[in-house]
Design an enzyme around this catalytic site. Sequence first.
Site, PDB file in Angstrom:
ATOM      1  N   CYS A  66       0.857  -1.186   0.000  1.00 11.80           N
ATOM      2  CA  CYS A  66       0.000   0.000   0.000  1.00 11.80           C
ATOM      3  C   CYS A  66       0.894   1.238   0.000  1.00 11.80           C
ATOM      4  CB  CYS A  66      -0.872   0.007   1.235  1.00 11.80           C
ATOM      5  SG  CYS A  66      -1.862  -1.477   1.392  1.00 11.80           S
ATOM      6  N   ARG A  83       1.919   1.342  -5.982  1.00 16.33           N
ATOM      7  CA  ARG A  83       2.158   0.411  -4.870  1.00 16.33           C
ATOM      8  C   ARG A  83       0.932  -0.449  -4.559  1.00 16.33           C
ATOM      9  NH1 ARG A  83       6.651   1.720  -1.787  1.00 16.33           N
ATOM     10  NH2 ARG A  83       5.782   0.488  -0.106  1.00 16.33           N
ATOM     11  N   TRP A  96      -3.587  -2.104  -1.535  1.00 10.29           N
ATOM     12  CA  TRP A  96      -3.506  -3.419  -2.178  1.00 10.29           C
ATOM     13  C   TRP A  96      -4.053  -4.395  -1.136  1.00 10.29           C
ATOM     14  CZ3 TRP A  96      -1.240  -8.228  -1.327  1.00 10.29           C
ATOM     15  CH2 TRP A  96      -1.175  -9.073  -2.448  1.00 10.29           C
ATOM     16  N   ASN A 107       0.272   0.360   6.122  1.00  9.75           N
ATOM     17  CA  ASN A 107       0.826  -0.549   5.124  1.00  9.75           C
ATOM     18  C   ASN A 107       1.500  -1.682   5.878  1.00  9.75           C
ATOM     19  OD1 ASN A 107       2.101  -1.813   2.964  1.00  9.75           O
ATOM     20  ND2 ASN A 107       3.831  -0.382   2.969  1.00  9.75           N
ATOM     21  N   GLY A 108       1.153  -2.919   5.535  1.00  6.82           N
ATOM     22  CA  GLY A 108       1.747  -4.068   6.228  1.00  6.82           C
ATOM     23  C   GLY A 108       0.664  -5.038   6.645  1.00  6.82           C
ATOM     24  N   GLU A 156      12.164 -14.722 -17.479  1.00  2.00           N
ATOM     25  CA  GLU A 156      11.837 -13.300 -17.351  1.00  2.00           C
ATOM     26  C   GLU A 156      10.868 -12.863 -18.455  1.00  2.00           C
ATOM     27  OE1 GLU A 156      11.940 -11.239 -15.189  1.00  2.00           O
ATOM     28  OE2 GLU A 156      11.814  -9.266 -16.116  1.00  2.00           O
ATOM     29  N   LYS A 199       7.140 -11.395 -17.805  1.00  4.51           N
ATOM     30  CA  LYS A 199       6.742 -10.080 -18.325  1.00  4.51           C
ATOM     31  C   LYS A 199       5.420 -10.203 -19.077  1.00  4.51           C
ATOM     32  CE  LYS A 199       8.537  -7.556 -16.735  1.00  4.51           C
ATOM     33  NZ  LYS A 199       9.550  -7.905 -15.761  1.00  4.51           N
ATOM     34  N   GLU A 221       2.397 -11.100 -16.646  1.00  4.15           N
ATOM     35  CA  GLU A 221       1.928 -10.112 -15.684  1.00  4.15           C
ATOM     36  C   GLU A 221       1.214  -8.928 -16.317  1.00  4.15           C
ATOM     37  OE1 GLU A 221       6.307  -8.162 -14.604  1.00  4.15           O
ATOM     38  OE2 GLU A 221       4.767  -8.134 -13.091  1.00  4.15           O
ATOM     39  N   HIS A 274      10.444 -33.830 -22.039  1.00  2.00           N
ATOM     40  CA  HIS A 274      10.165 -34.704 -20.904  1.00  2.00           C
ATOM     41  C   HIS A 274       8.743 -34.510 -20.378  1.00  2.00           C
ATOM     42  CE1 HIS A 274      14.218 -36.246 -20.813  1.00  2.00           C
ATOM     43  NE2 HIS A 274      14.656 -34.999 -20.966  1.00  2.00           N
ATOM     44  N   LYS A 308       3.652  -2.963  -6.800  1.00  2.00           N
ATOM     45  CA  LYS A 308       5.075  -2.817  -7.108  1.00  2.00           C
ATOM     46  C   LYS A 308       5.982  -3.437  -6.052  1.00  2.00           C
ATOM     47  CE  LYS A 308       8.510  -1.159  -9.530  1.00  2.00           C
ATOM     48  NZ  LYS A 308       8.823  -1.909 -10.753  1.00  2.00           N
TER      49      LYS A 308
END
Length: 612
Positions: free
Chosen positions: A2, A27, A76, A102-103, A484, A488, A491, A507, A607
């Site tokens: 947040c 955030r 968030w 935040n937390g 990566e 990308k 997301e 396999h 983020k």
Amino acid sequence: MCGIIGFAGKAEAVPVLLDGLERLEYRGYDSAGIAVVSEDGALQVKKSKGRLSVLQKLLETQEPLSGNIGIGHTRWATHGEPNDTNAHPHVGQGGKIAVVHNGIIENYLEIKQSLMRKGFVFSSDTDTEVIVQLLEYYYRKKSDLLEAVYDVLNRIKGAYALGILCSDFPDQIVAARKDAPLLIGYGEDGNYIASDATALLAHTRTVTYMEDDEVAVLTAEGVRIFDGDRSLLEKEKHTIEWDVSAAEKCGYAHFMLKEIMEQPEAVRKTISCRIADKEIVLEELKDAKELLKNISRIYIVACGSAYHVGMVGKYALEKLLHIPVEASLASEFRYSEPLLGESALVIVISQSGETLDSMAALREAKRKGSRVLSIVNVMGSSIARESDYVLYTWAGPEIAVATTKAYTTQMVLLLLLGVYLAKQSDIIVREEYGKIVGEFQKLPEKISAVLNNLKDYQKSASRYFNHNSVFYIGRNVDYALGLEGSLKLKEISYIHSESYAAGELKHGTISLIEPGTLVIALAMYEPLAEKTLSNIVEVRSRGAEVIAITTELTAQLIGSQSSELFVLPETHPLLQPVLGVIPLQLFAYYVALNRGCDIDKPRNLAKSVTVE
Ligand code: M6R
């Protein structure tokens, strides 16, 4: 996760709070809210589900809030779905105290039940409401806000950055932190709290980083910061070097594209102060020789994209240093009994420097006697402050949730570190060293050359954006790059995608390849390009469409078997992944653009991830 902002000053608080929230929205962005104390001492709160723009509209259409002091929050969601009630600020039962947080408060249920037994009524599902009601409880008992805050902090367990307003103290904001970022900004027209510096750049660059267990009291005139024992502290002030434009789009449609395009400059900044007279100079690591003598293994610990950098680092550092190097997901690391102790060096990579899993891994490593070196972008962040050595990437603020320039600069810095350590321990021969150093210096211009072909990736993306599933294959560092590229794409475009070590596909996963499946084959690592070619042929024979990425060295070989081919400039094989990631970023960006996705703020993400 947040974002928190607070302002105590002479100007109207609402515009300052909204501007700060706009810059912090990356955030977390499922709801937003503000609380302001008016001139006549009334606590006013407005909050709303959805993006900040919803709150802004609400404020425009309803009776305006007015006052010179206030706190704001962009959320968030952790506890409780994103809705108006669960949005912050939360207000205590008496209507006098408001809190933004935040937390995560781990023991919130136990406290909630105990307060409910005392007659407190809760309206939200959040852990944060527990903080404000508990504060209300202690404040009623003691009539001393600061004492009540300390009582709350002694009772709650977990991570928090807090901004607190109380209408009985209409000129004060109280702030506190533990394991979540919070800094204080000193401006000409007032003082600020914020989750990160980007929210403050328009007002001030002079900041103090709050430490765990500290409590701050801000007014328009000044800031007092106390430690956990209530002693007044003299804290150091720092100057943020970033300018406002670094955190603005500057004409780009998205921060992500801006940050992709900033990579030549970002990489230049990362290396320019660390290479002098053809020598790598890491001022931050003067005792490298001594350090290396005691080290027999290295762990690189990180999350998400930063972990992918670690995977590239694993291949490179093992080759350079001839010692075992393990890349480890931070969320797994401390539960897997790693072989820590004095003979292990732990390298933590984190853009934000606040990722909780990475932070926890760092603490575990230190607790077990290992030295910790971190690669971090955000100055003064928790991971930077708690590490034995810090290498800053100097990439500037990264706002898009999908990392690009932070990833690239982390990789450059990790490789630079590897080559530096190899030189310090006389493992690398002079000629090879000279060649690599020269190639480091050419990276910015080679990245620019890749970016000059942006239109080709745009075209390719518009051809393939409708695919539902995409596979990335590669070997060695190309495999790490594929991870990566796949992340990308997932997301920001929400396309299902997987990355496989090219030789592993047969396999099991090759059963998913059918006519028309899109496979992105990475064959930039020349020593294994022929092997990768065999795997390309395997998927082609099953009808896959193959976009291949190679260098000039292997272009002919690979080109014969691909539907589309991108050829990158060559560099030293160790540094090739730095160039190799750029097409993957551009492809993901343009696919997401074609699909009309919210590129800078993808769904469900934030983020910096400050929860476990
Ligand atoms: O701030 P950090 O580098 O510690 O963040 C780690 C990951 O959350 C981050 O790299 C994430 O995977 C990226 N946003 C993906 O683009």
